[in-house]
Design a protein around this motif. Structure first.
Motif, PDB file in Angstrom:
ATOM      1  N   SER A 205       0.711  -1.210  -0.062  1.00 34.32           N
ATOM      2  CA  SER A 205       0.079   0.021   0.015  1.00 34.32           C
ATOM      3  C   SER A 205       0.769   1.216   0.118  1.00 34.32           C
ATOM      4  O   SER A 205       0.348   2.198  -0.464  1.00 34.32           O
ATOM      5  CB  SER A 205      -0.952  -0.036   1.199  1.00 34.32           C
ATOM      6  N   LEU A 206       2.160   1.199   0.218  1.00 38.72           N
ATOM      7  CA  LEU A 206       3.004   2.177   0.380  1.00 38.72           C
ATOM      8  C   LEU A 206       3.886   2.349  -0.860  1.00 38.72           C
ATOM      9  O   LEU A 206       4.888   3.143  -1.019  1.00 38.72           O
ATOM     10  CB  LEU A 206       3.995   2.200   1.565  1.00 38.72           C
ATOM     11  N   LEU A 207       3.529   1.608  -1.948  1.00 40.76           N
ATOM     12  CA  LEU A 207       4.345   1.833  -3.235  1.00 40.76           C
ATOM     13  C   LEU A 207       4.311   2.866  -3.927  1.00 40.76           C
ATOM     14  O   LEU A 207       3.429   3.799  -3.892  1.00 40.76           O
ATOM     15  CB  LEU A 207       3.729   0.859  -4.310  1.00 40.76           C
ATOM     16  N   GLY A 208       5.515   3.899  -4.130  1.00 38.93           N
ATOM     17  CA  GLY A 208       5.842   4.850  -4.515  1.00 38.93           C
ATOM     18  C   GLY A 208       6.010   6.052  -3.593  1.00 38.93           C
ATOM     19  O   GLY A 208       6.317   7.161  -3.848  1.00 38.93           O
ATOM     20  N   ALA A 209       5.732   5.712  -2.315  1.00 39.46           N
ATOM     21  CA  ALA A 209       5.970   6.669  -1.073  1.00 39.46           C
ATOM     22  C   ALA A 209       7.705   7.055  -1.136  1.00 39.46           C
ATOM     23  O   ALA A 209       8.125   6.197  -1.523  1.00 39.46           O
ATOM     24  CB  ALA A 209       5.763   5.987   0.223  1.00 39.46           C
ATOM     25  N   PRO A 210       8.032   8.276  -1.077  1.00 40.84           N
ATOM     26  CA  PRO A 210       9.388   8.539  -1.048  1.00 40.84           C
ATOM     27  C   PRO A 210      10.494   8.007  -0.214  1.00 40.84           C
ATOM     28  O   PRO A 210       9.821   7.717   0.883  1.00 40.84           O
ATOM     29  CB  PRO A 210       9.332  10.076  -0.970  1.00 40.84           C
ATOM     30  N   TYR A 211      11.541   7.653  -0.650  1.00 39.36           N
ATOM     31  CA  TYR A 211      12.615   7.266   0.331  1.00 39.36           C
ATOM     32  C   TYR A 211      13.285   8.392   0.950  1.00 39.36           C
ATOM     33  O   TYR A 211      13.647   9.431   0.344  1.00 39.36           O
ATOM     34  CB  TYR A 211      13.724   6.419  -0.648  1.00 39.36           C
ATOM     35  N   VAL A 212      13.082   8.399   2.344  1.00 42.74           N
ATOM     36  CA  VAL A 212      13.801   9.202   3.055  1.00 42.74           C
ATOM     37  C   VAL A 212      14.616   8.799   4.286  1.00 42.74           C
ATOM     38  O   VAL A 212      13.999   7.855   5.093  1.00 42.74           O
ATOM     39  CB  VAL A 212      12.615  10.191   3.933  1.00 42.74           C
ATOM     40  N   TRP A 213      15.662   8.825   4.380  1.00 44.82           N
ATOM     41  CA  TRP A 213      16.707   8.376   5.345  1.00 44.82           C
ATOM     42  C   TRP A 213      16.325   8.684   6.828  1.00 44.82           C
ATOM     43  O   TRP A 213      16.016   9.862   6.931  1.00 44.82           O
ATOM     44  CB  TRP A 213      18.163   8.729   5.236  1.00 44.82           C
ATOM     45  N   GLY A 214      15.970   7.600   7.555  1.00 40.75           N
ATOM     46  CA  GLY A 214      15.314   7.758   8.868  1.00 40.75           C
ATOM     47  C   GLY A 214      13.923   8.174   9.057  1.00 40.75           C
ATOM     48  O   GLY A 214      13.507   8.248  10.101  1.00 40.75           O
ATOM     49  N   GLY A 215      13.270   8.077   7.941  1.00 40.10           N
ATOM     50  CA  GLY A 215      11.829   8.117   7.819  1.00 40.10           C
ATOM     51  C   GLY A 215      10.911   6.934   8.333  1.00 40.10           C
ATOM     52  O   GLY A 215      11.399   5.776   8.099  1.00 40.10           O
ATOM     53  N   ARG A 216       9.793   7.271   8.936  1.00 37.23           N
ATOM     54  CA  ARG A 216       9.025   6.250   9.410  1.00 37.23           C
ATOM     55  C   ARG A 216       7.500   6.481   8.923  1.00 37.23           C
ATOM     56  O   ARG A 216       6.563   5.768   9.737  1.00 37.23           O
ATOM     57  CB  ARG A 216       9.063   6.212  10.855  1.00 37.23           C
ATOM     58  N   SER A 217       7.385   7.300   7.997  1.00 41.34           N
ATOM     59  CA  SER A 217       5.556   7.201   7.660  1.00 41.34           C
ATOM     60  C   SER A 217       5.493   7.343   6.155  1.00 41.34           C
ATOM     61  O   SER A 217       6.676   7.323   5.389  1.00 41.34           O
ATOM     62  CB  SER A 217       5.188   8.593   8.113  1.00 41.34           C
ATOM     63  N   ALA A 218       4.455   7.426   5.393  1.00 43.49           N
ATOM     64  CA  ALA A 218       4.057   7.412   4.213  1.00 43.49           C
ATOM     65  C   ALA A 218       4.402   8.788   3.569  1.00 43.49           C
ATOM     66  O   ALA A 218       4.782   8.963   2.457  1.00 43.49           O
ATOM     67  CB  ALA A 218       2.581   7.121   4.130  1.00 43.49           C
TER      68      ALA A 218
END
Length: 312
Positions: A205-218
């Motif tokens: 369901s999170l396909l396409g969510a951006p990559y962010v180092w340290g991130g924990r949300s959509a």
């Protein structure tokens, strides 16, 4: 003598933890304790430590607090320092110490340490509501054209606000109090109970969510943030970093859906025996890739360290 630490991948070594406390260069003033320094608060430069603290050091005792918004946990008390993790809006924190405009905190759900701005930390509270939507907004008034006053995400915590629910054009609005104390409105659909039994389905369901180092949300997440979030949706608490997750799971030779695949500094969630969903720093988004297929899949397979399964 100074020890210089270089970190290329999150979760692949103790370097991330050392950077969290000391920056890129660590003065050798005292041996680190055997406990994982990402989880155990011990700072030789500041002479701070959790119990048992050495003689002459400040012994740290955590105080309950909360994140007032989606908040970066940084490796050092510096806005330019690397984000090592993230606290979600309203999420519980343990406040260990203050330094200037910064606070050293821990996220209790996984025990992870980091530095946040003091203005982003509020007093402890007992929120009644949990956001289940992947991404959502809070509004100044109960209508979709109203001013957006906050970004929310799955796992954000809110309190019920003053006043009654409002129905507007078949939409049900709930008055809430945001973690920073601000009154707002959200649609009840973002609070609806969602049953999740398969971490792989949730991760998709999170396909396409951006990559962010340290991130924990959509709004943005890294590889271990994705796997932690997917397992949490099914009620299973994974540690924060890839190497910690690898150590926590049972090793298996043949993967099945829901197992984790481990690489140097990276982790993905298997969809079957070959396909994997992961927060991909090459694509800069959550993507599905096949081990051994194409140049990228071939490089993944060549660096595969093994698979892990949630204990049954």
């Amino acid at each position: 003598m100074d020890i210089t630490v270089e970190v290329t991948e999150k979760g692949d070594s103790q370097g991330v933890a050392i950077l969290m406390h000391f920056g890129s260069t660590l003065p050798v003033m005292s041996p680190l304790p055997p406990a994982d320094p990402r989880l155990f608060a011990h700072d030789p430069r500041r002479r701070w430590s959790e119990a048992p603290a050495p003689d002459g050091w400040r012994e740290l005792h955590p105080a309950l607090a909360r994140a007032q918004a989606r908040t970066s946990l940084r490796a050092a008390p510096d806005a330019r320092a690397t984000q090592v993790s993230e606290a979600l809006p309203g999420e519980a924190l343990e406040r260990l110490a203050d330094e200037g405009e910064w606070a050293w905190v821990r996220t209790p759900h996984d025990g992870y340490l980091g530095w946040v701005r003091q203005q982003e930390v509020g007093p402890a509270w007992a929120p009644e509501l949990t956001v289940t939507a992947l991404r959502a907004h809070a509004y100044a008034e109960p209508r979709v054209s109203a001013l957006i006053v906050a970004e929310l995400c799955r796992g954000a915590r809110l309190s019920r606000g003053a006043g009654e629910r409002v129905t507007e054009d078949h939409r049900c609005w709930q008055p809430v109090t945001l973690p920073d104390g601000q009154a707002a409105w959200v649609q009840e659909v973002i609070l609806a109970k969602v049953d999740v039994s398969d971490p792989a389905t949730f991760a998709l369901s999170l396909l396409g969510a951006p990559y962010v180092w340290g991130g924990r949300s959509a709004w943005g997440l890294d590889c271990s943030g994705l796997t932690q979030l997917a397992y949490a949706a099914c009620g299973a608490a994974l540690p924060r970093d890839a190497d910690q997750q690898e150590a926590a799971l049972q090793r298996v030779a043949v993967p099945q859906r829901g197992d984790l695949a481990f690489f140097p500094g990276h982790v993905g969630l298997m969809l079957d025996g070959r396909r994997m969903v992961h927060a991909n720093a090459t694509a800069m988004a959550v993507s599905v890739d096949t081990l051994g297929e194409g140049d990228y899949g071939g490089r993944l397979l060549a660096s595969l360290r093994g698979y892990g399964r949630w204990p049954t």
